[in-house]
Design a protein around this motif. Structure first.
Motif, mmCIF file in Angstrom:
data_model
loop_
_atom_site.group_PDB
_atom_site.id
_atom_site.type_symbol
_atom_site.label_atom_id
_atom_site.label_comp_id
_atom_site.label_asym_id
_atom_site.label_seq_id
_atom_site.Cartn_x
_atom_site.Cartn_y
_atom_site.Cartn_z
ATOM 1 N N THR A 48 3.665 4.123 -12.643
ATOM 2 C CA THR A 48 4.800 5.035 -12.478
ATOM 3 C C THR A 48 4.412 6.181 -11.549
ATOM 4 O O THR A 48 3.395 6.828 -11.735
ATOM 5 C CB THR A 48 5.228 5.598 -13.846
ATOM 6 N N GLY A 49 5.217 6.407 -10.554
ATOM 7 C CA GLY A 49 4.939 7.486 -9.609
ATOM 8 C C GLY A 49 4.235 7.034 -8.350
ATOM 9 O O GLY A 49 4.164 7.789 -7.367
ATOM 10 N N ASP A 50 3.703 5.821 -8.339
ATOM 11 C CA ASP A 50 3.065 5.319 -7.122
ATOM 12 C C ASP A 50 4.108 5.019 -6.048
ATOM 13 O O ASP A 50 5.237 4.621 -6.353
ATOM 14 C CB ASP A 50 2.271 4.044 -7.418
ATOM 15 N N ILE A 51 3.716 5.231 -4.808
ATOM 16 C CA ILE A 51 4.592 4.943 -3.676
ATOM 17 C C ILE A 51 3.926 3.872 -2.827
ATOM 18 O O ILE A 51 2.767 4.003 -2.432
ATOM 19 C CB ILE A 51 4.859 6.204 -2.836
ATOM 20 N N LEU A 52 4.654 2.798 -2.535
ATOM 21 C CA LEU A 52 4.153 1.705 -1.706
ATOM 22 C C LEU A 52 4.910 1.670 -0.389
ATOM 23 O O LEU A 52 6.073 2.081 -0.314
ATOM 24 C CB LEU A 52 4.320 0.366 -2.427
ATOM 25 N N SER A 53 4.226 1.181 0.638
ATOM 26 C CA SER A 53 4.858 1.043 1.953
ATOM 27 C C SER A 53 4.733 -0.394 2.433
ATOM 28 O O SER A 53 3.729 -1.071 2.180
ATOM 29 C CB SER A 53 4.203 1.986 2.965
ATOM 30 N N ALA A 54 5.777 -0.858 3.142
ATOM 31 C CA ALA A 54 5.801 -2.224 3.671
ATOM 32 C C ALA A 54 5.690 -2.182 5.195
ATOM 33 O O ALA A 54 6.348 -1.379 5.861
ATOM 34 C CB ALA A 54 7.088 -2.921 3.242
ATOM 35 N N TYR A 55 4.824 -3.054 5.741
ATOM 36 C CA TYR A 55 4.584 -3.120 7.190
ATOM 37 C C TYR A 55 4.931 -4.535 7.654
ATOM 38 O O TYR A 55 4.351 -5.513 7.193
ATOM 39 C CB TYR A 55 3.121 -2.814 7.505
ATOM 40 N N TYR A 124 -6.582 -1.555 10.475
ATOM 41 C CA TYR A 124 -5.928 -1.179 11.728
ATOM 42 C C TYR A 124 -4.709 -0.296 11.464
ATOM 43 O O TYR A 124 -4.485 0.700 12.153
ATOM 44 C CB TYR A 124 -5.513 -2.446 12.477
ATOM 45 N N VAL A 125 -3.931 -0.675 10.468
ATOM 46 C CA VAL A 125 -2.752 0.112 10.101
ATOM 47 C C VAL A 125 -3.142 1.540 9.758
ATOM 48 O O VAL A 125 -2.511 2.505 10.203
ATOM 49 C CB VAL A 125 -2.021 -0.553 8.906
ATOM 50 N N ARG A 126 -4.209 1.688 8.970
ATOM 51 C CA ARG A 126 -4.647 3.026 8.569
ATOM 52 C C ARG A 126 -5.226 3.820 9.734
ATOM 53 O O ARG A 126 -4.911 4.997 9.925
ATOM 54 C CB ARG A 126 -5.683 2.914 7.451
ATOM 55 N N ARG A 127 -6.058 3.167 10.521
ATOM 56 C CA ARG A 127 -6.710 3.872 11.628
ATOM 57 C C ARG A 127 -5.712 4.381 12.653
ATOM 58 O O ARG A 127 -5.887 5.449 13.249
ATOM 59 C CB ARG A 127 -7.717 2.953 12.332
ATOM 60 N N ASN A 128 -4.673 3.632 12.859
ATOM 61 C CA ASN A 128 -3.710 3.972 13.907
ATOM 62 C C ASN A 128 -2.456 4.658 13.374
ATOM 63 O O ASN A 128 -1.485 4.844 14.119
ATOM 64 C CB ASN A 128 -3.328 2.701 14.678
ATOM 65 N N ASN A 129 -2.512 5.022 12.087
ATOM 66 C CA ASN A 129 -1.398 5.765 11.484
ATOM 67 C C ASN A 129 -0.053 5.092 11.723
ATOM 68 O O ASN A 129 0.953 5.741 12.041
ATOM 69 C CB ASN A 129 -1.355 7.203 12.023
ATOM 70 N N ILE A 130 -0.048 3.802 11.586
ATOM 71 C CA ILE A 130 1.207 3.060 11.740
ATOM 72 C C ILE A 130 2.109 3.369 10.554
ATOM 73 O O ILE A 130 1.671 3.346 9.398
ATOM 74 C CB ILE A 130 0.942 1.546 11.835
ATOM 75 N N PRO A 330 -8.750 1.189 0.066
ATOM 76 C CA PRO A 330 -9.951 0.474 0.505
ATOM 77 C C PRO A 330 -10.107 0.369 2.010
ATOM 78 O O PRO A 330 -11.177 -0.019 2.485
ATOM 79 C CB PRO A 330 -9.773 -0.928 -0.112
ATOM 80 N N TYR A 331 -9.052 0.735 2.773
ATOM 81 C CA TYR A 331 -9.089 0.523 4.211
ATOM 82 C C TYR A 331 -8.979 1.822 5.011
ATOM 83 O O TYR A 331 -8.756 1.804 6.211
ATOM 84 C CB TYR A 331 -7.968 -0.434 4.611
ATOM 85 N N ALA A 332 -9.124 2.939 4.334
ATOM 86 C CA ALA A 332 -9.088 4.229 5.019
ATOM 87 C C ALA A 332 -9.981 5.192 4.255
ATOM 88 O O ALA A 332 -10.867 4.777 3.516
ATOM 89 C CB ALA A 332 -7.651 4.751 5.115
ATOM 90 N N GLU A 333 -9.754 6.492 4.418
ATOM 91 C CA GLU A 333 -10.600 7.479 3.764
ATOM 92 C C GLU A 333 -9.968 8.036 2.489
ATOM 93 O O GLU A 333 -10.464 8.998 1.920
ATOM 94 C CB GLU A 333 -10.898 8.629 4.735
#
Length: 492
Positions: A48-55, A124-130, A330-333
């Motif tokens: 509850t309260g988590d926010i997910l994003s779709a790419y 890649y998504v995280r590094r490039n702020n997509i 796991p894929y960013a900081e």
């Protein structure tokens, strides 16, 4: 090139993807435009309260003339492929071939090529702020209405560790027509947590100078095999009333396996891999783990500390906090630290204050020079300390844990009689002072009788009998003297 693909849903910390409809390797000359029809992507089992994003990974196309559905990579995914030495020449057909083989739905640990691809794209998504499309969260479910195609789903805000999820909003052929499918994914997540105890409890009491064993347990989340961020750090801070016993006394376990702690703070397993590094600076101990070499879901840190002269008496106690910092992305900081909700273990300690004065003195004027020995057993064999009353009649000692103690007077103040029997004293949080300068002390008042004075006991009748007896003795003595004089006179 055209190929019929079956429709399915694959979930993971892997890149789970199904064969979707009719696949067509779209090239630059295709006149088709991506379909804008929408379907519903649902993720269940989230916090509850988590926010997910779709790419979006794949666009869907339909050729009205041939009634064929085809798919192609989105511009963002193409840009990822172009900069990747491993996947720069990946085609749609090769992409779908990665779905074959033994893939466990929802697994967060796999060495499949597909998982490697998913991890690489997530990084890649995280590094490039997509920018992804935020899903709508209600209770433990996230949903989004999105154009048909394939979507990579990653958490945007969370305290948990999610496996990578891929949802396919595809088409299914039904009675000669294409019917769009919704997709539902059950999220695969793991949690990190930390607890701390003193002994086996969250609270205890102790004597100054005596070592206490602390135990920290941390739950280790399951990070995807190809995760680039596996941060896992335990930070433990002692209060000023506690002294750490040193790095050499720190014992770390991976599950039930005890690791080797070297004097320099390096912690290694049987294979010589460095599992953790311990840094002790002042009151703060920081342990940085390499999760790659942790085989269990739990790590344990045991160490010793002792109360010192700065220990606080009474209900405030001497606490120390343990906090955990761990990777939530796991894929960013991205990390989360339990600063706002640390796990605390508290050690309480108390003092003893003895007041010595003359029996019957309502002013309680203190008597100096009384000496006592304090024991922790009724047999008076386990001596703790020696106490002597000062000019104000007080003798103090700190700090003592809860329990029963025995105070034996070994020397009375000058001119006073000694108390023969040891005095039993029960110290606990409920019978010590709670305010003022005596907070945390149990005050014990002891009196002495004046030496050389017979005590007056009993009623008035006893006094009368005593006086009569003394009178009779007096008359008898006078008679004896008179008789002796008469005898002397007769002799002479």
């Amino acid at each position: 090139m055209k190929k019929k693909i079956s429709s399915s849903l694959l979930i993971a910390g892997i890149f789970l993807l199904a064969l979707i409809g009719f696949v067509h390797n779209v090239n630059a000359t295709d006149p088709l435009a991506p379909l804008t029809e929408q379907a519903t992507l649902t993720i269940t089992g989230i916090d509850t309260g988590d926010i997910l994003s779709a790419y979006k990974v794949l666009n869907a196309y339909r050729n009205d003339e041939t009634n064929e559905i085809s798919y192609d990579f989105t511009d963002s995914f193409k840009a990822f492929l172009q900069q990747s030495p491993t996947y720069s020449n990946l085609t749609i057909d090769e992409y779908y071939k990665l779905t074959s083989g033994d893939i466990t739905s929802g697994s967060t640990k796999t060495t499949s090529t597909l998982d490697t691809l998913a991890s690489a794209y997530a990084s890649y998504v995280r590094r490039n702020n997509i920018t992804g499309m935020d899903m709508t969260t209600e209770n433990q479910t996230a949903t989004i209405q999105a154009e048909v195609g394939t979507y990579l789903v990653l958490p945007k805000t969370t305290k948990r560790v999610y496996a990578v999820m891929v949802g396919n909003l595809d088409y299914k052929e039904q009675d000669g027509s294409w019917v769009k499918n919704n997709a539902t994914i059950t999220a695969k997540v793991s949690d990190a947590s930390i607890t701390k105890k003193v002994g086996t409890q969250t609270e205890s009491s102790a004597v100054v100078g005596k070592e206490i064993t602390y135990s920290i347990k941390g739950t280790v989340p399951a990070y995807p095999t190809n995760a680039t961020n596996k941060t896992y750090i335990i930070k433990d801070t002692l209060s000023n009333g506690l002294t750490h016993s040193g790095i050499e006394n720190v014992v770390i376990k991976d599950g039930e396996i005890t690791l080797t702690t070297n004097a320099d703070g390096q912690v290694v397993n049987d294979q010589g891999n460095q599992v953790a590094t311990i840094n002790l600076t002042g009151q703060v101990m920081t342990i940085t783990f390499d999760v790659t070499y942790i085989t269990a879901t739990m790590v344990t840190v045991d160490y010793k500390a002792a109360l010192n002269e700065n220990a606080v008496l009474g209900s405030t106690g001497n606490g120390n906090d343990a906090v955990l910092t761990y990777a939530t992305d796991p894929y960013a900081e991205g990390t989360y630290t339990t600063d706002s909700d640390p796990t605390t273990a508290t050690v309480y300690t108390y003092g003893l204050k003895v007041l010595k004065y003359q029996e019957g003195d309502t002013t309680k004027k203190g008597l100096a020079g009384a000496e006592f020995e304090l024991y922790e057993d009724s047999g008076l064999t386990k001596k703790i300390t020696t106490l002597t009353t000062d000019e104000a009649g007080y003798a103090t000692y700190k700090a003592l844990g809860e329990g029963t103690y025995y105070l034996k007077e070994t020397k009375a103040p000058a001119g006073y009689t000694l108390i023969k029997n040891a005095v039993e004293i029960e110290i606990n949080k409920d019978n010590v002072e709670t305010t003022g300068t005596d907070e945390g002390y149990q005050i014990v008042e002891l009196t002495n009788k004046k030496a050389g004075i017979l005590p007056f006991t009993g009623g008035i009748g006893t006094i009368i009998y005593t006086v009569v007896g003394l009178t009779i003795v007096g008359f008898a003595a006078t008679g004896i003297v008179t008789y002796r004089k008469k005898v002397r006179k007769i002799t002479i």
